[in-house]
Structures are given as C-alpha cells and as structure tokens.
Design a protein around this motif. Structure first.
Motif, PDB file in Angstrom:
ATOM      1  N   UNK A 210       1.145  -1.283   0.142  1.00  0.00           N
ATOM      2  CA  UNK A 210       0.232   0.124  -0.262  1.00  0.00           C
ATOM      3  C   UNK A 210       0.655   1.366  -0.087  1.00  0.00           C
ATOM      4  N   UNK A 211       2.022   0.980   0.779  1.00  0.00           N
ATOM      5  CA  UNK A 211       2.779   2.664   0.636  1.00  0.00           C
ATOM      6  C   UNK A 211       3.873   2.561  -0.410  1.00  0.00           C
ATOM      7  N   UNK A 212       3.442   1.919  -0.992  1.00  0.00           N
ATOM      8  CA  UNK A 212       4.514   2.350  -2.573  1.00  0.00           C
ATOM      9  C   UNK A 212       3.489   2.668  -3.388  1.00  0.00           C
ATOM     10  N   UNK A 213       2.110   1.444  -3.404  1.00  0.00           N
ATOM     11  CA  UNK A 213       0.791   2.393  -4.034  1.00  0.00           C
ATOM     12  C   UNK A 213       0.797   4.041  -4.280  1.00  0.00           C
ATOM     13  N   UNK A 214       0.291   4.136  -2.414  1.00  0.00           N
ATOM     14  CA  UNK A 214       0.949   5.628  -2.658  1.00  0.00           C
ATOM     15  C   UNK A 214       2.162   6.550  -2.595  1.00  0.00           C
ATOM     16  N   UNK A 215       3.224   5.863  -2.742  1.00  0.00           N
ATOM     17  CA  UNK A 215       4.461   6.547  -2.966  1.00  0.00           C
ATOM     18  C   UNK A 215       4.090   6.780  -4.940  1.00  0.00           C
ATOM     19  N   UNK A 216       3.968   5.527  -5.786  1.00  0.00           N
ATOM     20  CA  UNK A 216       4.102   5.410  -7.021  1.00  0.00           C
ATOM     21  C   UNK A 216       2.972   6.634  -7.052  1.00  0.00           C
ATOM     22  N   UNK A 217       2.012   7.190  -6.715  1.00  0.00           N
ATOM     23  CA  UNK A 217       1.183   7.584  -7.075  1.00  0.00           C
ATOM     24  C   UNK A 217       1.214   9.047  -6.726  1.00  0.00           C
ATOM     25  N   UNK A 218       2.000   9.708  -5.294  1.00  0.00           N
ATOM     26  CA  UNK A 218       2.275  10.832  -5.687  1.00  0.00           C
ATOM     27  C   UNK A 218       3.072  10.743  -6.848  1.00  0.00           C
ATOM     28  N   UNK A 219       4.583  10.390  -7.257  1.00  0.00           N
ATOM     29  CA  UNK A 219       5.545  10.487  -8.046  1.00  0.00           C
ATOM     30  C   UNK A 219       4.868  11.104  -9.182  1.00  0.00           C
TER      31      UNK A 219
ATOM     32  N   UNK B 131      -2.211  -6.292 -10.536  1.00  0.00           N
ATOM     33  CA  UNK B 131      -2.521  -7.582 -10.472  1.00  0.00           C
ATOM     34  C   UNK B 131      -2.835  -7.495  -9.373  1.00  0.00           C
ATOM     35  N   UNK B 132      -2.300  -7.008  -8.474  1.00  0.00           N
ATOM     36  CA  UNK B 132      -2.531  -7.333  -7.449  1.00  0.00           C
ATOM     37  C   UNK B 132      -4.129  -6.376  -6.424  1.00  0.00           C
ATOM     38  N   UNK B 133      -4.159  -5.216  -7.221  1.00  0.00           N
ATOM     39  CA  UNK B 133      -5.085  -4.145  -6.800  1.00  0.00           C
ATOM     40  C   UNK B 133      -4.896  -3.339  -5.500  1.00  0.00           C
ATOM     41  N   UNK B 134      -5.989  -2.767  -4.754  1.00  0.00           N
ATOM     42  CA  UNK B 134      -5.650  -1.312  -4.403  1.00  0.00           C
ATOM     43  C   UNK B 134      -5.315  -1.267  -3.086  1.00  0.00           C
ATOM     44  N   UNK B 135      -5.415  -2.486  -2.448  1.00  0.00           N
ATOM     45  CA  UNK B 135      -5.357  -3.018  -1.142  1.00  0.00           C
ATOM     46  C   UNK B 135      -6.068  -2.052   0.150  1.00  0.00           C
ATOM     47  N   UNK B 136      -5.673  -2.966   0.972  1.00  0.00           N
ATOM     48  CA  UNK B 136      -6.765  -2.565   2.357  1.00  0.00           C
ATOM     49  C   UNK B 136      -6.991  -0.853   2.317  1.00  0.00           C
ATOM     50  N   UNK B 137      -5.644  -0.636   2.164  1.00  0.00           N
ATOM     51  CA  UNK B 137      -5.759   0.937   2.545  1.00  0.00           C
ATOM     52  C   UNK B 137      -6.034   1.866   1.613  1.00  0.00           C
ATOM     53  N   UNK B 138      -6.758   1.743   1.033  1.00  0.00           N
ATOM     54  CA  UNK B 138      -7.833   2.249  -0.113  1.00  0.00           C
ATOM     55  C   UNK B 138      -8.717   3.023  -0.060  1.00  0.00           C
ATOM     56  N   UNK B 139      -9.696   3.858  -1.334  1.00  0.00           N
ATOM     57  CA  UNK B 139     -11.266   4.434  -0.770  1.00  0.00           C
ATOM     58  C   UNK B 139     -11.505   2.896  -1.263  1.00  0.00           C
ATOM     59  N   UNK B 140     -11.433   2.265  -2.334  1.00  0.00           N
ATOM     60  CA  UNK B 140     -12.201   1.610  -2.692  1.00  0.00           C
ATOM     61  C   UNK B 140     -12.217   0.871  -2.031  1.00  0.00           C
ATOM     62  N   UNK B 141     -11.714  -0.650  -0.658  1.00  0.00           N
ATOM     63  CA  UNK B 141     -11.942  -0.940   0.069  1.00  0.00           C
ATOM     64  C   UNK B 141     -12.143  -0.944   0.958  1.00  0.00           C
ATOM     65  N   UNK B 142     -12.514   0.452   1.189  1.00  0.00           N
ATOM     66  CA  UNK B 142     -13.613   2.072   1.638  1.00  0.00           C
ATOM     67  C   UNK B 142     -15.355   1.888   1.894  1.00  0.00           C
ATOM     68  N   UNK B 143     -15.018   1.829   0.052  1.00  0.00           N
ATOM     69  CA  UNK B 143     -16.172   2.247  -0.016  1.00  0.00           C
ATOM     70  C   UNK B 143     -16.707   0.302  -0.275  1.00  0.00           C
ATOM     71  N   UNK B 144     -15.990  -0.552  -0.729  1.00  0.00           N
ATOM     72  CA  UNK B 144     -16.943  -2.314  -0.482  1.00  0.00           C
ATOM     73  C   UNK B 144     -17.498  -2.057   0.845  1.00  0.00           C
ATOM     74  N   UNK B 145     -17.046  -2.150   1.670  1.00  0.00           N
ATOM     75  CA  UNK B 145     -17.034  -1.865   3.338  1.00  0.00           C
ATOM     76  C   UNK B 145     -18.582  -1.710   3.330  1.00  0.00           C
ATOM     77  N   UNK B 146     -18.638  -0.319   2.515  1.00  0.00           N
ATOM     78  CA  UNK B 146     -19.619   0.951   3.218  1.00  0.00           C
ATOM     79  C   UNK B 146     -20.623   0.360   2.089  1.00  0.00           C
ATOM     80  N   UNK B 147     -20.477  -0.514   1.410  1.00  0.00           N
ATOM     81  CA  UNK B 147     -21.584  -0.455   0.659  1.00  0.00           C
ATOM     82  C   UNK B 147     -22.096  -2.432   0.972  1.00  0.00           C
ATOM     83  N   UNK B 148     -21.787  -3.004   1.782  1.00  0.00           N
ATOM     84  CA  UNK B 148     -21.817  -4.136   2.266  1.00  0.00           C
ATOM     85  C   UNK B 148     -22.421  -4.054   3.632  1.00  0.00           C
ATOM     86  N   UNK B 149     -22.432  -2.789   4.261  1.00  0.00           N
ATOM     87  CA  UNK B 149     -22.577  -2.197   5.976  1.00  0.00           C
ATOM     88  C   UNK B 149     -24.674  -2.064   5.182  1.00  0.00           C
TER      89      UNK B 149
END
Length: 171
Positions: free
Chosen positions: A20-29, A153-171
């Motif tokens: 997740x930190x790699x994803x965030x760093x690459x996004x900032x880069x 391939x792997x996806x966005x990971x647990x610390x992401x808006x995607x994961x938050x929205x996925x759990x938010x929609x389930x509730x």
C-alpha cells in the motif's frame, strides 16, 4: 468463477501491507511527474514533433494536445492511485504511457527515418553504446511500468478508498 475474480481473491489473500505504501508513493510520484511534464512542455513537444518528422508521414499530431493528455493522465491517475480510488482504471490509463516511455528512452536505440519495413514508419536501430547517454529516465520508466503492472494485478489494497467503499456498501 471468472479469471478476474480468481485473481481478485488471490490478491486479497496474499496482499502485503507494505505494498500500500508503494502504491501511495508511486501515485505521488506520477502526480508530481505530471507537473514536471507540464513544466517541460516545450522539450516534450519537440521530441514528439521529431518522431513525427522521422516518421515521414503527413499526419499532423497535435503535440501540445498529446503532451497535455499525458500530463493530466499522470496527475489524475497519480492522485487516484495515491488514495486508492478506482486504482485499476487509473493504472490502465498509465500503462500505455509508460510503455511508450520505456520504448522511446531505451539506451542504445536511435531513430532513423530510413525504414525498409513499412512506408512512412520509424525504424528503431540498435546503435553503439553511447556513454554520454544517461539511462536514468529509462530505468525510472521501466521500474514504474513493472510496479504498475504488479499493482494492476494485485489491486488497491486494504488502505484505499476502493476497500472503504466496498465495506461501506456491504453495511
């Protein structure tokens, strides 16, 4: 079960938290790289125009439009990657740009207008190793491309808006 669902399930089970930190760093880069491309728009336009001249075609690429498209894809896609919002779509638009960057900045390649393969094409010819050429830009593009493909391939990971929205929609 579709292949994408299998990949998604595998990725969620085997996702390393540090990625997740790699994803965030690459996004900032990539976000910052978009602004760098905008600040050096004249040099990039000259590069694209030279490719068009070597091509020998009369297709009028709008270099300014292409450079702005690349820069804004980096800015928007980098921001989306950093926060983990529609990450795979953001990466999908980044990959062709990075493929072009890896291909056109490869050390030991020179462009020649003499093309025996196709009319009006650009012939890429291996040349002698040029010790004055600095391949840092190529290595940066190659490593970024490898990381983008891995994240696609792997996806966005647990610390992401995607994961938050996925759990938010389930509730």
């Amino acid at each position: 079960m579709e292949i994408t669902q299998k990949i998604e399930n595998w990725a969620s089970l085997h996702y390393p938290a540090w990625f997740d930190f790699v994803r965030m760093g690459l996004g900032v880069f990539l976000f910052a790289k978009g602004f760098i491309v905008l600040s050096q728009i004249d040099a990039v336009q000259t590069f694209i125009t030279n490719i068009n001249l070597l091509n020998g075609s009369h297709i009028n690429w709008s270099a300014q439009l292409l450079v702005q498209f690349i820069a804004y894809i980096h800015i928007i896609g980098g921001l989306f990657m950093a926060v983990g919002f529609i990450t795979r779509l953001a990466i999908f638009f980044q990959i062709p740009i990075l493929l072009g960057a890896v291909f056109f900045t490869m050390p030991g390649i020179r462009m020649s207008a003499e093309n025996n393969l196709a009319q009006g094409g650009v012939n890429f010819v291996w040349s002698e190793i040029n010790l004055t050429h600095n391949p840092v830009e190529w290595w940066t593009a190659l490593i970024t491309l490898i990381l983008l493909i891995s994240m696609f391939i792997i996806g966005s990971g647990p610390w992401s808006v995607d994961k938050y929205l996925e759990h938010y929609e389930e509730e």
